[in-house]
Design a protein around this motif. Structure first.
Motif, mmCIF file in Angstrom:
data_model
loop_
_atom_site.group_PDB
_atom_site.id
_atom_site.type_symbol
_atom_site.label_atom_id
_atom_site.label_comp_id
_atom_site.label_asym_id
_atom_site.label_seq_id
_atom_site.Cartn_x
_atom_site.Cartn_y
_atom_site.Cartn_z
ATOM 1 N N UNK A 394 -10.898 12.395 26.848
ATOM 2 C CA UNK A 394 -10.478 13.411 26.508
ATOM 3 C C UNK A 394 -9.925 14.189 25.371
ATOM 4 N N UNK A 395 -9.308 13.590 24.704
ATOM 5 C CA UNK A 395 -7.959 14.095 24.083
ATOM 6 C C UNK A 395 -9.428 14.194 22.507
ATOM 7 N N UNK A 396 -10.160 13.750 22.260
ATOM 8 C CA UNK A 396 -11.350 13.813 21.932
ATOM 9 C C UNK A 396 -11.725 15.438 22.317
ATOM 10 N N UNK A 397 -12.259 15.872 23.561
ATOM 11 C CA UNK A 397 -13.143 16.986 24.034
ATOM 12 C C UNK A 397 -11.507 18.068 23.464
ATOM 13 N N UNK A 426 -5.537 15.600 18.105
ATOM 14 C CA UNK A 426 -6.628 14.432 17.329
ATOM 15 C C UNK A 426 -5.763 13.458 16.752
ATOM 16 N N UNK A 427 -4.390 13.276 17.095
ATOM 17 C CA UNK A 427 -3.785 12.362 16.452
ATOM 18 C C UNK A 427 -3.352 10.635 17.341
ATOM 19 N N UNK A 428 -3.745 11.344 18.998
ATOM 20 C CA UNK A 428 -4.342 10.143 19.661
ATOM 21 C C UNK A 428 -5.603 10.242 19.485
ATOM 22 N N UNK A 505 -9.875 16.977 11.466
ATOM 23 C CA UNK A 505 -9.068 17.427 11.661
ATOM 24 C C UNK A 505 -8.684 18.969 12.054
ATOM 25 N N UNK A 506 -7.475 19.625 12.946
ATOM 26 C CA UNK A 506 -7.110 20.744 13.680
ATOM 27 C C UNK A 506 -7.913 22.184 12.918
#
Length: 516
Positions: A394-397, A426-428, A505-506
């Motif tokens: 989910x964090x990736x999405x 992204x940190x997750x 990275x964002x």
């Protein structure tokens, strides 16, 4: 700071006035943008001369210096980081003492550079509106909050908000006249970007210092993370300034404008933009519309956002509409579910349960993202992450969606918030932290590790200046008059691969410094 030049023996560098004024003319014509100015290419150990006895320090936040024949008067002292080189440039302009420094308002990038002048044998008198002191007290009381706001907005995780400020020696309420030597400085209070704002008129020279009432951007009248702005009073101040028939306009940010016709046009166009937002918003509020309806229906006259000095590269009209709602109607948006809502995480958990799980919503968010339906994709990705905050998939999405969303935005404020959100997720995914993820891109690394022209604590920053290169307006294909931003179907990633947002990275963040 990037762009600062001195010769080895410590003497000032070359006078670049002619080159800078030619550049400013090209910016007016739309042949160049503000990149060179904001990157500090014309910032050095000399002021640029914009008239007889008038110099300007072309920094992230500008300073104007007037030789009165009986000492100098300075309008805005700039930020703390550039204080030393700014002081050197003023001293190269004239050895005469600075008799007075006028604060156009209390934002840190305008008031942080007074120290070197206070250290001289004859410290200047600092003059500002009576509300400046209250601003400084609020900044001290909310230093932690302001640190977090500006970390998000500018992608600088180490940023610490200052708690010490140079208070004005002399304050005024409505108008104040300062006479020094051969010159008169008419200080006029006008609520606009701030409640403590001053513009300065020097009639003998036909020079107008607007502070942040004019900044070469769509007006900063709606910043979503900062205190109330006053668009209607701002528009009136712009019209009052236009009536002065100034020959030179020295803005708080960006390049000077020369010529009476140009100055009047810039001020009146800006007034018209704000007045249009005010009139449309008020009309819809009077009809009983919800905030959501107001935001979707208000349009900016398309010809205005095409002006090189009104592009929404920092703030944007949608945020101004929301600020007007807050000013005239309070925080309730007329959605009854929002009056006394359940905790966000509980709502998210129920929605995910009804949908069949957080992963289902996350997959749908990716589908919407691929279709260019960015706003809906963000809602679903955020809901899924609230319900399953530790779920890596989910964090990736969420990182992909917000990273691509940041790339699609024209304003610093939107890009900063979305890029920070992408970095959180992204940190997750990577098991790191926000600072690490912000620094994965070249631009992000410059912001996260470097210092930007904002007058804040330089704890661990470099000295190579800010990347302020992205000052373009709305992306191709977007309707610039629509305050609700890019439409569904627009390219959500600016041409980038959204699948790479988390791994690389964002999205990049453009530092334009806090104008508050």
């Amino acid at each position: 700071m990037h762009g600062t030049t001195t010769v080895p023996d410590g003497q000032p560098g070359p006078d670049r006035t002619e080159e800078y004024l030619a550049y400013a003319d090209r910016v007016w014509r739309g042949e160049e943008d503000l990149t060179a100015h904001l990157e500090g290419r014309y910032t050095g150990s000399r002021l640029v001369r914009v008239g007889d006895g008038v110099g300007m320090y072309p920094g992230f936040a500008n300073s104007a210096v007037f030789d009165t024949g009986s000492g100098l008067v300075m309008v805005d002292s700039g930020d703390a980081i550039t204080a030393a080189v700014r002081h050197a440039a003023v001293r190269a302009f004239s050895p005469e003492p600075v008799r007075a420094v006028v604060f156009t308002h209390g934002h840190v990038d305008h008031v942080g550079g007074t120290g070197p002048f206070d250290a001289e044998e004859a410290p200047p008198e600092v003059i500002g509106h009576e509300a400046v002191a209250a601003r400084f007290q609020r900044y001290r009381d909310t230093a932690g909050y302001n640190s977090w706001v500006n970390r998000r907005q500018f992608g600088v995780p180490w940023l610490e908000w200052p708690t010490e400020y140079r208070r004005p020696d002399t304050t005024y309420r409505d108008r104040h006249t300062l006479r020094r030597g051969a010159l008169t400085f008419e200080l006029v209070h006008a609520r606009g970007e701030t409640d403590d704002h001053t513009y300065v008129w020097v009639p003998e020279l036909g020079v107008l210092c607007t502070g942040d009432l004019f900044i070469w951007n769509s007006p900063n009248a709606g910043n979503p993370q900062k205190v109330q702005r006053y668009p209607q009073e701002w528009a009136q101040a712009l019209r009052d300034m236009a009536a002065l028939d100034a020959e030179v306009l020295l803005p708080g940010h960006g390049v000077p404008i020369t010529g009476t016709d140009r100055v009047r046009q810039a001020l009146l166009d800006t007034a018209r933009l704000l007045e249009s937002l005010c009139e449309q918003t008020r009309t819809l509020m009077n009809e009983g519309a919800r905030l959501d309806t107001v935001v979707q229906r208000v349009r900016v006259p398309a010809d205005l956002l095409e002006k090189p000095y009104l592009r929404p590269a920092y703030d944007e009209p949608e945020f101004v509409v929301r600020n007007l709602w807050r000013l005239w109607g309070g925080w309730y948006d007329l959605n009854p579910a929002h009056l006394k809502p359940a905790p966000e995480a509980e709502v998210a958990a129920e929605l995910c349960a009804a949908a069949g799980g957080a992963d289902v919503l996350a997959r749908r968010a990716l589908s919407l993202f691929a279709q260019g339906r960015l706003r809906l994709a963000c809602h679903l990705a955020e809901t899924a992450a609230l319900a399953a905050p530790d779920d890596v998939a989910v964090a990736l999405v969420r990182a992909r969606v917000y990273g691509g969303r940041a790339e699609s935005e024209s304003s610093t404020m939107a890009r900063g918030v979305f890029s920070w959100a992408a970095a959180e997720s992204a940190a997750v995914v990577e098991g790191t932290d926000v600072a690490t993820e912000l620094a994965r891109t070249e631009a992000g690394a410059r912001h996260a590790a470097g210092r930007i022209g904002v007058g804040l604590s330089d704890t661990g920053g470099r000295s190579d200046g800010a990347d302020a290169s992205d000052v373009s307006g709305p992306k191709d294909g977007a309707d610039p008059s629509d305050v609700s931003g890019p439409k569904d179907g627009a390219d959500p990633s600016g041409g980038a691969d959204p699948a790479g947002a988390a791994g690389s990275g964002p999205a990049r963040v453009t530092a334009a410094g806090p104008r508050g």
